[in-house]
Design a protein around this motif. Sequence first.
Motif, PDB file in Angstrom:
ATOM      1  N   UNK A  32       1.021  -1.325  -0.092  1.00  0.00           N
ATOM      2  CA  UNK A  32      -0.238  -0.103   0.348  1.00  0.00           C
ATOM      3  C   UNK A  32       0.831   1.286  -0.023  1.00  0.00           C
ATOM      4  N   UNK A  33       0.574   2.656   0.048  1.00  0.00           N
ATOM      5  CA  UNK A  33       1.169   3.191   0.175  1.00  0.00           C
ATOM      6  C   UNK A  33       1.342   3.633   1.319  1.00  0.00           C
ATOM      7  N   UNK A  34       2.110   4.558   2.258  1.00  0.00           N
ATOM      8  CA  UNK A  34       2.243   5.031   3.196  1.00  0.00           C
ATOM      9  C   UNK A  34       1.760   5.782   3.658  1.00  0.00           C
ATOM     10  N   UNK A  35       0.690   6.102   5.330  1.00  0.00           N
ATOM     11  CA  UNK A  35       0.607   6.755   5.412  1.00  0.00           C
ATOM     12  C   UNK A  35       1.175   7.739   5.823  1.00  0.00           C
ATOM     13  N   UNK A  57       3.006   7.598   9.181  1.00  0.00           N
ATOM     14  CA  UNK A  57       3.775   6.664   9.189  1.00  0.00           C
ATOM     15  C   UNK A  57       5.363   7.067   9.094  1.00  0.00           C
ATOM     16  N   UNK A  58       4.811   8.839   7.849  1.00  0.00           N
ATOM     17  CA  UNK A  58       6.626   9.286   7.447  1.00  0.00           C
ATOM     18  C   UNK A  58       6.791  10.082   9.116  1.00  0.00           C
ATOM     19  N   UNK A  59       5.731  10.196   9.379  1.00  0.00           N
ATOM     20  CA  UNK A  59       4.871  11.193  10.396  1.00  0.00           C
ATOM     21  C   UNK A  59       6.169  10.968  11.764  1.00  0.00           C
ATOM     22  N   UNK A  60       6.285   9.238  11.622  1.00  0.00           N
ATOM     23  CA  UNK A  60       7.302   8.149  13.316  1.00  0.00           C
ATOM     24  C   UNK A  60       8.642   9.320  12.731  1.00  0.00           C
ATOM     25  N   UNK A  61       8.888   9.529  11.867  1.00  0.00           N
ATOM     26  CA  UNK A  61      10.084   9.889  11.090  1.00  0.00           C
ATOM     27  C   UNK A  61      10.590  11.060  10.767  1.00  0.00           C
ATOM     28  N   UNK A 107       5.008   5.084  -1.616  1.00  0.00           N
ATOM     29  CA  UNK A 107       4.942   2.701  -2.340  1.00  0.00           C
ATOM     30  C   UNK A 107       6.041   1.994  -1.715  1.00  0.00           C
ATOM     31  N   UNK A 108       7.276   2.827  -1.901  1.00  0.00           N
ATOM     32  CA  UNK A 108       8.552   2.221  -1.442  1.00  0.00           C
ATOM     33  C   UNK A 108       8.639   1.948   0.399  1.00  0.00           C
ATOM     34  N   UNK A 165      13.509  10.265  -0.611  1.00  0.00           N
ATOM     35  CA  UNK A 165      13.039  11.849  -0.068  1.00  0.00           C
ATOM     36  C   UNK A 165      12.662  11.156   0.841  1.00  0.00           C
ATOM     37  N   UNK A 166      11.826   9.837   1.401  1.00  0.00           N
ATOM     38  CA  UNK A 166      11.454   9.217   2.682  1.00  0.00           C
ATOM     39  C   UNK A 166      12.356   7.682   3.191  1.00  0.00           C
ATOM     40  N   UNK A 167      12.912   7.968   4.454  1.00  0.00           N
ATOM     41  CA  UNK A 167      13.386   7.828   5.013  1.00  0.00           C
ATOM     42  C   UNK A 167      12.999   5.832   5.407  1.00  0.00           C
ATOM     43  N   UNK A 168      12.990   4.948   3.813  1.00  0.00           N
ATOM     44  CA  UNK A 168      12.088   3.340   4.498  1.00  0.00           C
ATOM     45  C   UNK A 168      12.685   2.965   5.199  1.00  0.00           C
ATOM     46  N   UNK A 169      13.655   2.527   5.523  1.00  0.00           N
ATOM     47  CA  UNK A 169      14.156   1.948   6.460  1.00  0.00           C
ATOM     48  C   UNK A 169      13.766   2.135   8.007  1.00  0.00           C
ATOM     49  N   UNK A 170      13.706   3.547   8.398  1.00  0.00           N
ATOM     50  CA  UNK A 170      13.634   4.334   9.444  1.00  0.00           C
ATOM     51  C   UNK A 170      12.354   4.175   9.546  1.00  0.00           C
ATOM     52  N   UNK A 171      11.926   4.525   8.789  1.00  0.00           N
ATOM     53  CA  UNK A 171      10.025   4.875   8.570  1.00  0.00           C
ATOM     54  C   UNK A 171      10.238   2.942   9.548  1.00  0.00           C
ATOM     55  N   UNK A 172      10.293   1.945   8.830  1.00  0.00           N
ATOM     56  CA  UNK A 172       9.570   0.724   9.168  1.00  0.00           C
ATOM     57  C   UNK A 172       9.942   0.205  10.812  1.00  0.00           C
TER      58      UNK A 172
END
Length: 307
Positions: free
Chosen positions: A49-52, A55-59, A96-97, A137-144
């Motif tokens: 899915x697309x990240x909400x 989730x982005x704002x946790x990082x 998406x990433x 653009x967004x830090x995928x591994x940090x968000x996870x």
Amino acid sequence: MATGFYTHNDCLLHEMGQWHPECPARLQAIEDQLIASRIDSLIERESPPLAEDEALLRVHTQAHVDYIRGLSPEEGYAAIDPDTSMNPHTLQAALRAAGAAVAATDAVIEGRYDNAFCSVRPPGHHAEPARAMGFCLFNNVAIAARHALEVHGLSRVAIIDFDVHHGNGTEAAFAGDARVLMCSFFQHPFYPFTGADNQAANMVNVPLSARTTGMVMREAVDLMWLPRLHAFKPEMLFVSAGFDAHREDDLGNMGLVEADYTWLTQQIRTIADRYAKGRIVSTLEGGYNLSALGRSVVAHLRALADI
């Protein structure tokens, strides 16, 4: 061992110009090698899915998320820095990433997969909480990782980064956070010219010189990463899987080969099996020689899936 494979066609639509090495053909090269190696049928495919924003704002800061959304062009390109730009599809690809990394984390923690790999782009480990840079653009591994800590309530997670470039964005997100141990090696001195000095106590950064071979890398991991990982006892491991330290990759000057990525992944799995119920989420970072990238990802997946 069940391994999830997260990817999406949206990630093919982001591109930054025909000259740019971080190109859609990277994901196509991985797909080609999965078929050629005959392991495509042995992994479980998922469409993320697309990240909400939550989730982005946790990082990332709200200002950063707003900036990326506002910069997204209706046509052409919008420049972030000399190496990083957006086309009309980039925002969707980046969401998406990040969404893939979060969905893979959910699936692994819930026991649907033992581990997972996210074949996505744009990459993420250079993206700082308030700045996009270095193709990211967004830090995928940090968000996870933050999702695992704050949504699933894990107490300790480890982040492994074996890209040829230091993951400055991931370090910026977690430096001083005792819940996170970050272990990385990277070519030094080299872009982004960070990581070698003033390390926080939870950072195990190993700067390596140009032309470093697999033997030297393995010794460094044995001596510097593994004792810290055993002492930390992570409940889950996250991997920034960059394959640009391969000897065929012109964006770096290191000398790793596929066998080194197999060995690295086996060490990560050993830690995960001992302390973390085998839980690993790996997400693609660099790797720009298409043939070497595809072969290296296959080596990484074979070791993750134990096939």
